[in-house]
Design a protein around this motif. Structure first.
Motif, PDB file in Angstrom:
ATOM      1  N   LEU A 128     -16.173  73.530 -16.372  1.00 33.71           N
ATOM      2  CA  LEU A 128     -17.268  74.029 -15.569  1.00 33.71           C
ATOM      3  C   LEU A 128     -16.891  75.524 -14.758  1.00 33.71           C
ATOM      4  O   LEU A 128     -17.739  76.401 -14.760  1.00 33.71           O
ATOM      5  CB  LEU A 128     -17.350  72.929 -14.463  1.00 33.71           C
ATOM      6  CG  LEU A 128     -18.417  73.142 -13.425  1.00 33.71           C
ATOM      7  CD1 LEU A 128     -19.640  73.390 -13.956  1.00 33.71           C
ATOM      8  CD2 LEU A 128     -18.318  72.059 -12.351  1.00 33.71           C
ATOM      9  N   LEU A 177     -22.832  74.975  -6.751  1.00 32.20           N
ATOM     10  CA  LEU A 177     -22.769  73.611  -7.521  1.00 32.20           C
ATOM     11  C   LEU A 177     -21.418  73.286  -6.809  1.00 32.20           C
ATOM     12  O   LEU A 177     -20.414  73.859  -6.792  1.00 32.20           O
ATOM     13  CB  LEU A 177     -22.408  73.663  -8.964  1.00 32.20           C
ATOM     14  CG  LEU A 177     -23.413  73.712  -9.936  1.00 32.20           C
ATOM     15  CD1 LEU A 177     -23.046  74.145 -11.227  1.00 32.20           C
ATOM     16  CD2 LEU A 177     -24.633  72.820  -9.811  1.00 32.20           C
ATOM     17  N   MET A 203     -19.532  78.366 -15.412  1.00 32.19           N
ATOM     18  CA  MET A 203     -20.270  79.035 -14.285  1.00 32.19           C
ATOM     19  C   MET A 203     -19.666  80.164 -13.952  1.00 32.19           C
ATOM     20  O   MET A 203     -18.615  80.358 -13.429  1.00 32.19           O
ATOM     21  CB  MET A 203     -20.068  77.845 -13.066  1.00 32.19           C
ATOM     22  CG  MET A 203     -20.932  76.654 -13.161  1.00 32.19           C
ATOM     23  SD  MET A 203     -22.718  76.805 -13.487  1.00 32.19           S
ATOM     24  CE  MET A 203     -23.106  77.679 -11.738  1.00 32.19           C
ATOM     25  N   ALA A 258     -24.456  71.489 -16.121  1.00 30.90           N
ATOM     26  CA  ALA A 258     -23.110  71.352 -15.384  1.00 30.90           C
ATOM     27  C   ALA A 258     -22.336  70.201 -15.936  1.00 30.90           C
ATOM     28  O   ALA A 258     -21.179  70.089 -16.032  1.00 30.90           O
ATOM     29  CB  ALA A 258     -23.157  71.338 -14.090  1.00 30.90           C
TER      30      ALA A 258
END
Length: 435
Positions: free
Chosen positions: A90, A101, A94, A73
């Motif tokens: 990110l 997260l 994701m 990440a």
């Protein structure tokens, strides 16, 4: 030597155990307990080591997975031209909220959540997430801790700090979480499995230890029992003759007219005591295994005739019908057995005041039969007739037991049944010599 109706003496093999036997049994239980305790310490130690290793391995695996997720990440984080944290990469990376997260940005010493999962598969409490992120930023190193989710499940939290746009100060932290409920369930199942296995193995170990300890002390227990049995035999059988000898000696000293008669009775009693001592020592050597069999081919018919010729019959009617037969036996022990059986018939094979009528026969198949016309064998005592002390009429009870042992030692048998003459029949069967 032969059983007749009368008061039985309490000398059964199932009599109360001796002090030596009780001490040996207590020693056996102590050895069993020591064996079980040693096994328990080893099994518990191995189980504890296995559980600790499983817990450490599971925790390391979880932490490594969390570190890998946080590291991947962090590669998607960036800063814009104004130095603000950019999480668009990110968000593109994701696709789901599992693993969850949470990204915190550090501005002026305060943490601000710039990215939180919308539908996380693990719902960690925000206060726990913020606390571990603050600790990671303050330390400047990855931080791990245990917590609980909103639904009460155990969690493993990991916070990894990242640097700011200048590359020197801490710019924030990424926090990821993993639900460890399944891992802890597996650990509890392993604990239960190991506990059950240890209990089963400990039980088997205790049983094996008890059997092994029993085998280990059995020779010592047998030796103690044989020693105490010999002492009991000697004390029981020598007490009465010794007292009689003293009485006869005192009579001879005090009355000169009856001295000759007292001396004759003393000689007979001394001879009887010699036979008693000889029988006791023979039985002790046989039961202890000290006496070894010197087998050799010998004529059973000639041995029986020699025993009859050498034994005083005192007017009793003796008939011998012996056919030639060769057996493999120890001459001395077999002679003692035949002598004991013949003497037993002479002593008990007739009514009081009447001569005994005894018939001895030897057949070519190695069978010696001794019949008498006495009172016979009581059915109540037939099963224990060849045990020591199980005789009657003041005899020692050793002669028949020695004869039975000699028969068994040679691979033969000795049984007592009713006789056609009205008394008892003793049948000694021995294996014949294979020419």
């Amino acid at each position: 030597m032969k059983a007749v109706p009368g008061p039985a003496r309490p000398t059964s093999r199932r009599a109360a155990t001796t002090p030596a036997a009780r001490r040996a049994r207590r020693l056996r239980w102590r050895l069993t307990a020591l064996f079980a305790l040693t096994s328990a310490v080893g099994l518990i130690g191995l189980a504890a080591f296995a559980l600790h290793s499983d817990d450490v391995a599971t925790r390391h695996q979880t932490d490594n997975n969390l570190k890998l997720q946080a590291t991947e990440a962090m590669t998607e984080l960036d800063y814009d031209e104004d130095g603000h944290l950019d999480v668009r990469g990110l968000l593109d990376f994701m696709e789901t909220d599992c693993p969850p997260l949470t990204v915190f940005s550090a501005n002026a010493g305060e943490l601000k959540a710039v990215r939180t999962p919308r539908r996380p598969c693990v719902r960690a409490r925000l206060t726990d997430v913020r606390a571990i992120a603050s600790t990671a930023v303050r330390r400047g190193d990855t931080t791990m801790s245990d917590a609980h989710a909103e639904n009460g499940h155990p969690l493993r939290l990991l916070a990894t700090p990242f640097t700011g746009p200048d590359g020197d100060t801490m710019g924030g932290a990424i926090v990821t979480a993993a639900d460890t409920a399944d891992d802890q369930k597996s650990h509890r199942e392993l604990t239960l499995l190991l506990a059950t296995g240890c209990a089963v193995l400990l039980s088997l170990s205790a049983v094996a230890g008890h059997l092994i300890s029993g085998r280990a002390i059995r020779p010592a227990l047998n030796a103690l029992q044989q020693q105490e049995a010999f002492l009991a035999d000697a004390a029981h059988d020598l007490r009465t003759p010794a007292a009689s000898l003293r009485l006869l000696a005192e009579t001879a000293m005090g009355d000169s007219t009856s001295r000759t008669d007292a001396l004759e009775r003393t000689v007979r009693l001394a001879t009887r005591m010699g036979d008693l001592i000889d029988g006791l020592l023979t039985r002790a050597r046989l039961t202890a295994g000290v006496a070894t069999l010197a087998r050799e081919p010998l004529r059973l018919d000639q041995l029986v005739e020699a025993v009859v010729d050498e034994t005083p019959t005192d007017g009793h009617r003796i008939t011998v019908d012996a056919e030639p037969v060769v057996v493999n036996a120890d001459p001395d022990l077999l002679r003692r057995a035949v002598t004991n059986l013949f003497t037993n018939a002479l002593t008990h094979g007739h009514a009081a005041g009447r001569p005994a009528e005894i018939e001895l026969s030897v057949t070519p198949d190695g069978v010696l039969t001794i019949d008498d016309a006495g009172p016979g064998v009581s059915p109540d005592l037939a099963h224990s007739l060849f045990d020591r002390f199980h005789s009657g009429s003041g005899s020692t009870g050793l002669g028949l037991s020695i004869a039975s042992w000699v028969a068994q030692a040679h691979g033969g048998t000795l049984i007592a049944t009713g006789s056609p003459l009205g008394g008892a029949r003793f049948t000694l069967r021995l294996p014949t010599h294979d020419r």
